[in-house]
Scaffold this motif. Structure first.
Motif, PDB file in Angstrom:
ATOM      1  N   PHE B  58       0.821  -1.204   0.000  1.00 18.63           N
ATOM      2  CA  PHE B  58       0.000   0.000   0.000  1.00 18.63           C
ATOM      3  C   PHE B  58       0.859   1.259   0.000  1.00 18.63           C
ATOM      4  CE2 PHE B  58      -3.677  -2.602   1.621  1.00 18.63           C
ATOM      5  CZ  PHE B  58      -4.462  -2.378   0.504  1.00 18.63           C
ATOM      6  N   GLU B  81      -3.006  -2.274   7.662  1.00 17.15           N
ATOM      7  CA  GLU B  81      -2.408  -3.609   7.528  1.00 17.15           C
ATOM      8  C   GLU B  81      -1.445  -3.850   8.680  1.00 17.15           C
ATOM      9  OE1 GLU B  81      -3.744  -5.625   5.805  1.00 17.15           O
ATOM     10  OE2 GLU B  81      -4.516  -4.744   3.970  1.00 17.15           O
ATOM     11  N   GLU B 137      -5.634  -9.715  -1.293  1.00 19.18           N
ATOM     12  CA  GLU B 137      -6.577  -9.342  -0.237  1.00 19.18           C
ATOM     13  C   GLU B 137      -7.802 -10.240  -0.258  1.00 19.18           C
ATOM     14  OE1 GLU B 137      -5.898  -5.891   1.980  1.00 19.18           O
ATOM     15  OE2 GLU B 137      -7.016  -4.937   0.366  1.00 19.18           O
ATOM     16  N   GLU B 168     -11.192  -4.726   6.240  1.00 17.25           N
ATOM     17  CA  GLU B 168     -10.932  -5.363   4.950  1.00 17.25           C
ATOM     18  C   GLU B 168     -12.056  -5.117   3.957  1.00 17.25           C
ATOM     19  OE1 GLU B 168      -8.233  -6.360   3.870  1.00 17.25           O
ATOM     20  OE2 GLU B 168      -7.031  -6.801   5.637  1.00 17.25           O
ATOM     21  N   HIS B 171     -11.113  -2.123   2.385  1.00 21.77           N
ATOM     22  CA  HIS B 171      -9.967  -2.343   1.497  1.00 21.77           C
ATOM     23  C   HIS B 171     -10.453  -2.908   0.159  1.00 21.77           C
ATOM     24  CE1 HIS B 171      -6.698  -2.655   4.844  1.00 21.77           C
ATOM     25  NE2 HIS B 171      -7.548  -1.689   5.056  1.00 21.77           N
TER      26      HIS B 171
HETATM   27 FE   LIG Z   1      -6.321  -5.381   3.556  1.00 27.18          FE
END
Ligand SMILES: [Fe+2]
Ligand SMILES: [Fe+2]
Lengths: 527, 307
Positions: B58, B81, B137, B168, B171
């Motif tokens: 990231f 993370e 992911e 998540e 994300h």
């Molecule tokens: Fe993630």
């Protein structure tokens, strides 16, 4: 205090030609230049008892922003002015300079000491400005120059919970010498000029220092670091090198002020020097990655420090690059779920510069008060005049002002403009000179368009730092310094509403050639 | 559908949490069986490091994207993370899997990737990073973490993963947003143009190094009892969600990654016999002293709520 008693019935003060509020460098420069042009009836109001007193609140450490370094150079292009001895200004070099200026031009006799202005109001019937002072006296003049040092207004970061912190919170713009960090755990939020200046001062004393970085900045080494004596000697003896050094520093600070063709090379050069500096001082590649700026040099003011990186490398100092989730009672919670416990929280989040209206009310033509915020300069004309405030000129003082430089760089142009405009008033026997609303709006719009189309965007300044709620930051001129100077080179009378003096005071009209008629003036093409 | 990145950023800022929000001494740690412990320790150690590597990814994305909100979002994701890694470390400590101040030792496969990423992550193009990261992911979120909840009864573990999973979900929303943007006509052009730079020897080396990690992690997961079918379904989800978008499937890197993911997850694919398994065997015997020292960011992990 006698203020309350005398305020009510002050005898009508004598009306001088010019009144300057503030005997700092900018006020005294203006006074000296007015005298030079033959305007002799000038008074200066100063709140302190002497010239050149150091600022009351001073952040420990040496200034790291180029504007503070630039200072000597900006004022040094005139041979009459005193020579500077170091690249790096000393603690109160500004004060020393103000003193020398006052001595050289014998300005003391113009200054009313211990007269802190508390109100400034335009007296419409008499077309003059009247100042009330804290000591309860009144002073009046036809034109007023507001030359106060800038008032940094702490910019409170947009971090939830800052007010909840249980320990000591202190803002770098509001530094208190009484804060003792010895043996304490200190958190520093921010990584701009003030943090870079302060952190090396904190690390030797504090038990732990944690620096919460947001945007790493391009940082150059001190030019005098290697051979201070050599450098100094050179600067003193060879004026040419002084000019070169000044130019180089200026360019490093404002790459957009140089020619478009040269700019990329210059930007690259700054980045190379700064990267080499970082490499030399920081061994760990990951730490270096965190400290590497992600914008092109010049997108934000470049900093200068040789102590910051070593300070970060000390065993009791940690650099954290995670975003801050919230400030809690005990410390700072970063987004990596950890809570960093600290005793002292330093907000090094920069400052906004308040307009002159921040210190005391300034009441104009129609009873309107100049607003406090610096955004009121969005409504200024060339940064000098404000519509509705006739015969008033803003020449903000420079003073240590991390992160902003344009006032400093353009101060010269402003002072000259002010002196020239006041010359028009006195020689043309004008009763008042008030900038037209539409001229001010046009000027504002030009700046805005320019800002939207030019280098600013290209250099990637879009993250809201320079673009304020009011549209944009009007203290930053979006173009080469020479353009600004050109725009200020001529007083364009057609941009002003002019009230002529009644015949009895129109002395100037007799010796002035043709009375300057608004329409008759050739426009100079710059706006 | 592309999302409004400014709203997303605000949402992310509003949903921050800290280790201090969880009572790590609450009862329930004893629900981990002795039989589970060694396998779980191994697995959790991998997950911790994969999360930490995600943080690196990231960081690289943050440097690559233009949209200022998206940039800021990735700055948060890095930290998130790291937060997941920290929380998982805290769980491992809670379960008595680690001594005081002990960090789980990353496997050789992980060390090789760490080493490779350290040198090459910034050289990867936005197209590659933006496509690979969503796939990883999806695998992590869809398969590993959900599976963990089926197997582990500790309520604190559930509380922790509820927080992690909610992170998540954001994300994934952003991952698929970026995928979609990458497939848009204007950007697709750029993506295709950078495919050439994608095929440098160092990137290929990276892909080759990823294979044993994926294979060995996959085998580990199956080893602790995750039905193969579940894992396969999770990876397929990457393609299912991606294919729904009008633009994503036009991104050639997306197609390649989709294919790669399906291949690795399918135990019967010849890839395993000829590439994956031999690489796992080789890397398992890779002498540790040949590895470079761990990058310094590995020391920034922590399991204590207060630092
Ligand atoms: Fe993630
Ligand atoms: Fe995660």
């Amino acid at each position: 205090m006698t203020g309350a008693r005398t305020k009510r019935r002050t005898p009508d003060p004598q009306t001088h030609e010019v009144m300057i509020v503030g005997a700092g460098v900018s006020g005294l420069c203006t006074a000296a230049r007015l005298l030079n042009t033959g305007i002799r009836d000038v008074i200066v109001l100063e709140r302190n008892a002497t010239v050149g007193e150091p600022p009351r609140r001073r952040l420990p450490g040496a200034p790291c922003d180029i504007p503070s370094m630039l200072y000597p150079y900006v004022f040094n292009h005139d041979p009459r002015r005193p020579q500077w001895t170091a690249v790096r200004p000393s603690a109160n070099e500004l004060g020393d300079y103000a003193r020398r200026l006052a001595g050289h031009f014998a300005l003391d006799r113009l200054i009313h000491f211990d007269q802190e202005a508390v109100r400034l109001e335009y007296d419409r019937p008499d077309a003059r400005w009247v100042a009330q002072t804290h000591a309860g006296q009144s002073f009046a003049a036809r034109a007023v120059v507001v030359a106060l040092g800038s008032v940094p207004v702490a910019r409170i970061p947009d971090i939830p919970g800052v007010e909840r912190f249980g320990g000591t919170t202190i803002h770098t713009a509001d530094w208190d010498d009484g804060v003792d960090v010895a043996g304490k755990r200190v958190g520093v939020i921010g990584s701009g000029a003030s943090a870079v200046q302060l952190v090396p001062e904190l690390v030797p004393h504090a038990a732990r220092v944690k620096v919460f970085q947001r945007t790493p900045r391009w940082t150059l080494p001190w030019p005098a670091h290697a051979g201070a004596a050599w450098d100094r000697a050179l600067l003193r003896t060879v004026p040419f090198s002084q000019a070169t050094a000044r130019y180089a520093v200026l360019c490093a600070h404002e790459p957009w002020s140089v020619n478009r063709l040269v700019r990329p090379a210059l930007t690259t050069a700054i980045e190379r020097v700064a990267t080499a500096h970082l490499r030399r001082q920081v061994g760990d590649p990951w730490e270096r990655r965190l400290l590497s700026p992600t914008y092109r040099a010049g997108g934000r003011p470049t900093l200068v420090s040789s102590d910051y990186y070593p300070a970060l490398g000390s065993t009791n100092c940690t650099l954290l690059h995670w975003p801050i989730a919230t400030v809690s009672e005990a410390g700072v919670r970063t987004a990596d779920a950890l809570e960093h416990h600290v005793d002292v929280l330093v907000l090094a989040t920069g400052s906004d510069v308040a307009g002159p209206g921040a210190r005391f009310p300034i009441v104009g033509n129609d009873g309107r008060t100049l607003s406090r915020g610096h955004t009121d300069r969005a409504g200024s004309y060339k940064g000098v005049n404000v519509a509705g405030f006739p015969n008033m000129f803003l020449v903000p003082g420079p003073g240590p002002r991390p992160e902003r430089s344009s006032d400093l760089i353009y101060l010269d142009a402003r002072i000259d403009y002010t002196v020239r405009a006041i010359g028009e008033i006195t020689s043309g026997a004008l009763r008042s000179l008030d900038v037209r609303d539409d001229a001010q709006r046009t000027y504002h719009r030009t700046l805005r368009t320019r800002l939207a189309n030019t280098v600013w965007r290209a250099d990637g300044i879009r993250d809201g730092r320079h673009v304020t709620a009011g549209g944009f930051d009007p203290t930053v001129y979006p173009g080469p310094a020479t353009d600004y100077a050109a725009a200020l080179a001529t007083v364009r009378l057609s941009d002003y509403i002019i009230e002529r003096a009644p015949a009895r005071t129109a002395v100037g009209a007799l010796n002035g050639s043709a009375p300057a008629s608004a329409a008759g003036r050739p426009p100079n093409g710059k706006g | 559908m592309p999302i409004a990145t400014d709203d997303m950023l605000q949402k992310i800022k509003d949903r921050q949490w800290a280790l201090a929000d969880i009572d790590w001494n609450a009862p329930g740690a004893e629900l981990i069986t002795d039989e589970q412990r060694p396998m779980l320790k191994d697995f959790m150690a991998d997950v911790v490091w994969v999360e930490a590597l995600g943080a690196c990814g990231f960081k690289a994305l943050e440097l690559k994207v233009e949209d200022p909100y998206l940039k800021e979002i990735y700055r948060y994701f890095q930290a998130e993370e790291q937060r997941h890694a920290n929380a998982e470390l805290a769980l491992m400590h809670r379960w008595g899997m680690l001594e005081q101040d002990e960090f789980p030792e990353p496997t050789v496969q992980l060390r090789l990737i760490m080493q490779w990423l350290d040198k090459n992550v910034d050289k990867m193009s936005l197209g590659v990073l933006g496509t690979l990261i969503p796939m990883l992911e999806v695998a992590l979120d869809g398969a590993l973490l959900k599976f963990l909840l089926d197997e582990v009864k500790d309520p604190v573990c559930h509380e922790t993963f509820a927080k992690i999973n909610s992170d998540e979900s954001r994300h994934l929303a952003v991952d698929f947003h970026l995928l979609e943007v990458l497939g848009m006509p204007r950007t697709r052009h750029l993506v295709i143009n950078t495919v050439a730079t994608f095929l440098t020897p160092s990137v290929l080396m990276g892909l080759v190094q990823f294979a044993p990690l994926l294979s060995s992690t996959r085998d580990k997961i199956i080893g602790i009892g995750l039905p193969e079918e579940k894992l396969y379904r999770a990876i397929r989800r990457f393609g299912e969600v991606g294919d729904k978008s009008p633009t994503t499937p036009r991104n050639p890197i997306y197609q390649a990654v989709k294919y790669y993911g399906n291949m690795v997850m399918d135990r019967h694919h010849p890839f395993h016999r000829y590439v994956g398994d031999p690489l796992v065997a080789i890397t398992n015997r890779y002498p540790r002293r040949w590895l470079k020292p761990k990058p310094s960011w590995t020391e920034s992990l922590a399991y204590e709520p207060a630092a």
